[in-house]
Scaffold this motif. Structure first.
Motif, PDB file in Angstrom:
ATOM      1  N   PRO A  71      37.042  55.786  39.896  1.00 46.24           N
ATOM      2  CA  PRO A  71      36.903  55.177  38.864  1.00 46.24           C
ATOM      3  C   PRO A  71      36.945  55.320  37.358  1.00 46.24           C
ATOM      4  CG  PRO A  71      34.914  54.866  40.286  1.00 46.24           C
ATOM      5  CD  PRO A  71      36.007  55.988  40.805  1.00 46.24           C
ATOM      6  N   VAL A  72      37.083  54.733  36.669  1.00 44.93           N
ATOM      7  CA  VAL A  72      37.241  55.190  35.482  1.00 44.93           C
ATOM      8  C   VAL A  72      36.301  54.129  34.626  1.00 44.93           C
ATOM      9  CG1 VAL A  72      38.261  55.238  32.954  1.00 44.93           C
ATOM     10  CG2 VAL A  72      39.434  56.173  35.193  1.00 44.93           C
ATOM     11  N   GLY A  73      36.077  52.811  35.043  1.00 43.93           N
ATOM     12  CA  GLY A  73      35.388  52.045  34.842  1.00 43.93           C
ATOM     13  C   GLY A  73      34.336  51.386  35.653  1.00 43.93           C
ATOM     14  N   PRO A  74      33.139  50.297  35.426  1.00 43.38           N
ATOM     15  CA  PRO A  74      32.671  50.149  36.066  1.00 43.38           C
ATOM     16  C   PRO A  74      33.346  49.005  36.216  1.00 43.38           C
ATOM     17  CG  PRO A  74      31.738  49.056  34.200  1.00 43.38           C
ATOM     18  CD  PRO A  74      32.863  50.507  33.977  1.00 43.38           C
ATOM     19  N   CYS A  75      34.193  48.265  36.242  1.00 41.19           N
ATOM     20  CA  CYS A  75      34.811  46.970  36.163  1.00 41.19           C
ATOM     21  C   CYS A  75      35.769  47.741  37.751  1.00 41.19           C
ATOM     22  CB  CYS A  75      36.057  46.741  36.194  1.00 41.19           C
ATOM     23  SG  CYS A  75      34.531  45.850  34.573  1.00 41.19           S
ATOM     24  N   MET A  76      36.111  48.865  38.082  1.00 43.25           N
ATOM     25  CA  MET A  76      36.443  49.343  39.258  1.00 43.25           C
ATOM     26  C   MET A  76      35.499  50.156  40.497  1.00 43.25           C
ATOM     27  SD  MET A  76      39.367  49.566  40.640  1.00 43.25           S
ATOM     28  CE  MET A  76      41.178  50.326  39.561  1.00 43.25           C
ATOM     29  N   VAL A  77      34.328  49.856  39.725  1.00 45.34           N
ATOM     30  CA  VAL A  77      33.003  50.791  41.017  1.00 45.34           C
ATOM     31  C   VAL A  77      33.025  49.993  41.522  1.00 45.34           C
ATOM     32  CG1 VAL A  77      31.274  51.720  40.763  1.00 45.34           C
ATOM     33  CG2 VAL A  77      32.207  52.506  39.073  1.00 45.34           C
ATOM     34  N   SER A  78      32.120  48.807  41.090  1.00 44.85           N
ATOM     35  CA  SER A  78      31.472  47.417  41.278  1.00 44.85           C
ATOM     36  C   SER A  78      32.404  46.452  42.544  1.00 44.85           C
ATOM     37  CB  SER A  78      30.986  46.436  40.293  1.00 44.85           C
ATOM     38  OG  SER A  78      30.150  46.025  41.333  1.00 44.85           O
ATOM     39  N   THR A  79      31.726  45.989  44.189  1.00 50.41           N
ATOM     40  CA  THR A  79      32.590  45.270  44.550  1.00 50.41           C
ATOM     41  C   THR A  79      33.145  43.819  44.399  1.00 50.41           C
ATOM     42  OG1 THR A  79      30.367  44.597  46.036  1.00 50.41           O
ATOM     43  CG2 THR A  79      32.152  46.713  47.069  1.00 50.41           C
ATOM     44  N   GLU A  80      32.199  44.126  43.011  1.00 43.58           N
ATOM     45  CA  GLU A  80      31.911  42.726  41.879  1.00 43.58           C
ATOM     46  C   GLU A  80      33.611  42.587  40.854  1.00 43.58           C
ATOM     47  OE1 GLU A  80      29.006  39.627  41.516  1.00 43.58           O
ATOM     48  OE2 GLU A  80      27.976  41.111  43.045  1.00 43.58           O
ATOM     49  N   GLY A  81      33.643  43.434  41.115  1.00 41.95           N
ATOM     50  CA  GLY A  81      34.643  44.158  40.009  1.00 41.95           C
ATOM     51  C   GLY A  81      35.038  43.350  39.684  1.00 41.95           C
ATOM     52  N   ALA A  82      36.779  42.612  38.865  1.00 44.85           N
ATOM     53  CA  ALA A  82      37.812  42.447  39.221  1.00 44.85           C
ATOM     54  C   ALA A  82      38.505  43.420  38.859  1.00 44.85           C
ATOM     55  CB  ALA A  82      38.294  41.898  37.553  1.00 44.85           C
ATOM     56  N   CYS A  83      38.883  44.767  38.418  1.00 46.33           N
ATOM     57  CA  CYS A  83      39.450  45.385  38.819  1.00 46.33           C
ATOM     58  C   CYS A  83      39.458  46.256  40.373  1.00 46.33           C
ATOM     59  CB  CYS A  83      39.666  47.410  37.996  1.00 46.33           C
ATOM     60  SG  CYS A  83      39.758  46.845  36.399  1.00 46.33           S
ATOM     61  N   ALA A  84      38.852  46.165  40.914  1.00 49.30           N
ATOM     62  CA  ALA A  84      38.032  46.449  42.543  1.00 49.30           C
ATOM     63  C   ALA A  84      38.771  45.499  42.858  1.00 49.30           C
ATOM     64  CB  ALA A  84      36.904  46.926  42.646  1.00 49.30           C
ATOM     65  N   ALA A  85      38.440  44.389  42.485  1.00 50.49           N
ATOM     66  CA  ALA A  85      39.405  43.512  43.344  1.00 50.49           C
ATOM     67  C   ALA A  85      40.763  43.320  43.495  1.00 50.49           C
ATOM     68  CB  ALA A  85      38.294  41.943  42.989  1.00 50.49           C
ATOM     69  N   TYR A  86      41.420  43.324  42.136  1.00 51.73           N
ATOM     70  CA  TYR A  86      42.362  43.226  42.408  1.00 51.73           C
ATOM     71  C   TYR A  86      43.562  44.669  42.809  1.00 51.73           C
ATOM     72  CZ  TYR A  86      43.259  39.869  38.459  1.00 51.73           C
ATOM     73  OH  TYR A  86      42.848  38.691  37.419  1.00 51.73           O
ATOM     74  N   TYR A  87      43.048  45.550  42.960  1.00 47.24           N
ATOM     75  CA  TYR A  87      42.821  46.358  43.202  1.00 47.24           C
ATOM     76  C   TYR A  87      43.231  46.198  44.884  1.00 47.24           C
ATOM     77  CZ  TYR A  87      44.177  51.932  44.850  1.00 47.24           C
ATOM     78  OH  TYR A  87      44.387  53.122  45.082  1.00 47.24           O
ATOM     79  N   ASN A  88      42.286  46.212  45.325  1.00 49.99           N
ATOM     80  CA  ASN A  88      41.837  46.056  46.693  1.00 49.99           C
ATOM     81  C   ASN A  88      42.726  45.130  47.770  1.00 49.99           C
ATOM     82  OD1 ASN A  88      40.656  48.781  46.786  1.00 49.99           O
ATOM     83  ND2 ASN A  88      38.372  47.142  46.702  1.00 49.99           N
ATOM     84  N   TYR A  89      42.699  43.609  47.036  1.00 50.26           N
ATOM     85  CA  TYR A  89      43.664  42.034  47.645  1.00 50.26           C
ATOM     86  C   TYR A  89      45.103  42.199  47.014  1.00 50.26           C
ATOM     87  CZ  TYR A  89      38.676  43.097  49.309  1.00 50.26           C
ATOM     88  OH  TYR A  89      37.866  43.027  49.941  1.00 50.26           O
ATOM     89  N   SER A  90      45.440  42.573  45.222  1.00 52.30           N
ATOM     90  CA  SER A  90      46.190  41.976  45.134  1.00 52.30           C
ATOM     91  C   SER A  90      47.619  42.210  45.501  1.00 52.30           C
ATOM     92  CB  SER A  90      45.851  41.758  43.653  1.00 52.30           C
ATOM     93  OG  SER A  90      45.446  40.704  43.567  1.00 52.30           O
ATOM     94  N   ASP A  91      48.749  41.712  45.079  1.00 58.69           N
ATOM     95  CA  ASP A  91      50.296  42.214  45.753  1.00 58.69           C
ATOM     96  C   ASP A  91      50.119  42.863  44.911  1.00 58.69           C
ATOM     97  OD1 ASP A  91      50.106  40.716  47.766  1.00 58.69           O
ATOM     98  OD2 ASP A  91      51.702  38.769  46.889  1.00 58.69           O
TER      99      ASP A  91
END
Ligand code: SF4
Length: 330
Positions: free
Chosen positions: A310-330
């Motif tokens: 991860p570069v920023g916290p939004c990709m680190v946290s399980t509640e982060g938007a970037c992690a959520a989009y990465y893990n679950y979006s098409d």
């Protein structure tokens, strides 16, 4: 906009986001506590971790958040003591056993986290544990909602409000969204059906050209919230102006320990010098948290920035938007 990071994850994981993509746009907001923690606070935490005979006690997500020059994960690899606890109560018990070490608990969270942290100070006081302290970087949600609503560039049609926070604050704390700004808002629980109900109630208000702050999570949220939890927050903490990632300084949006509890305030006890803080290069977390960009609009998303690197916290946290989009979006 769904304000809460847990809602963002449920929306992505359940498929609601993909399902509705051709009909309405759901923007994520500033509801991930790790993500909104300002870079200068991350750097301060790293400086605290570098002090001798110190154990940084934290919830898990903070450990991997990149600061300007380091992270807790890196500091731990270099020999610093960083320990993950599931509750501040555990950290107090730990402090009682290791009286030769300074235990600093990271108070990162919203109205939901603050009562348990306040109780940990009460516990440390009662047991005369002197080596326990808290670094409070708590944030309050109503002030950041005002910052979003006052942003002339942002045009949000409705808000899905954070159910957990509202169990503490109560529905009335968010009445101003409808009464002052004329924008519909619905408090939602955390099942996919709760989110769908909230979206339905928002759309219904728009069709009827009405604006109310509706409680859609009546099984837990009351008009005035949790009075006891609010009392314990008020006993130990007072509001202060606080820096948020992406927003800058927001008046009365943080919680500081009252002066009478300064013996437990890591900020007062251990004033460390923090080098100049800079956000991660190229990272758009600030814009994502303000609802100006979706994670996919960040140029680093899924190329340079991934959950494993991860570069920023939004990709680190399980509640982060970037992690959520990465893990679950098409
Ligand atoms: S994708 Fe990574 S770099 Fe881009 S905003 Fe999200 S966390 Fe920051």
């Amino acid at each position: 906009m769904e304000v809460c990071g847990t809602h963002t994850t449920v929306i992505a994981k359940s498929g609601i986001k993909n399902l509705l993509t051709n009909y309405l746009e759901l923007r994520s907001g500033p509801g991930c506590p790790v993500c909104v923690t300002d870079q200068s606070d991350i750097d301060r935490i790293i400086e605290l971790a570098r002090m001798p005979n110190t154990i940084i006690a934290s919830f898990g997500d903070m450990v991997r958040v990149p600061g300007t020059y380091s992270s807790l994960e890196l500091e731990r690899a270099r020999g610093a003591h960083v320990k993950i606890f599931y509750s501040p109560h555990e950290a107090v018990t730990f402090a009682g056993k290791y009286s030769d070490m300074k235990i600093i608990f990271l108070g990162v969270g919203f109205e939901t986290t603050a009562p348990a942290i306040a109780l940990s100070i009460a516990e440390a006081e009662q047991q005369r544990i002197k080596n326990y302290s808290v670094l409070s970087v708590h944030k309050l949600v109503p002030p950041v909602m005002k910052a979003l609503l006052n942003d002339p560039e942002l045009h949000i049609d409705g808000f899905i409000l954070p159910g957990h926070v509202c169990t503490i604050t109560g529905r009335k704390a968010f009445d101003f969204i409808a009464s002052k700004y004329n924008i519909p808002a619905v408090i939602a629980g955390f099942e996919p059906a709760d989110i769908l109900q909230a979206i339905y109630l928002l759309l219904q208000q728009m069709v009827d050209e009405k604006a109310e702050t509706i409680n859609g999570y009546t099984r837990l949220v009351h008009e005035d919230g949790n009075i006891k939890a609010k009392e314990i927050i008020g006993k130990y903490f007072e509001p202060i102006d606080a820096y948020w990632r992406g927003f800058g300084l927001i008046p009365e949006s943080g919680l500081k320990l009252k002066t009478v509890y300064s013996d437990y305030d890591a900020d007062e006890r251990f004033p460390v010098k923090v080098p100049e803080s800079l956000p991660p290069e190229g990272c758009s977390c600030g814009e994502v948290l303000r609802g100006k960009l979706t994670p996919g609009e960040c140029p680093l998303f899924a190329s340079i920035c991934t959950p494993s690197e991860p570069v920023g916290p939004c990709m680190v946290s399980t509640e982060g938007a970037c992690a959520a989009y990465y893990n679950y979006s098409d």
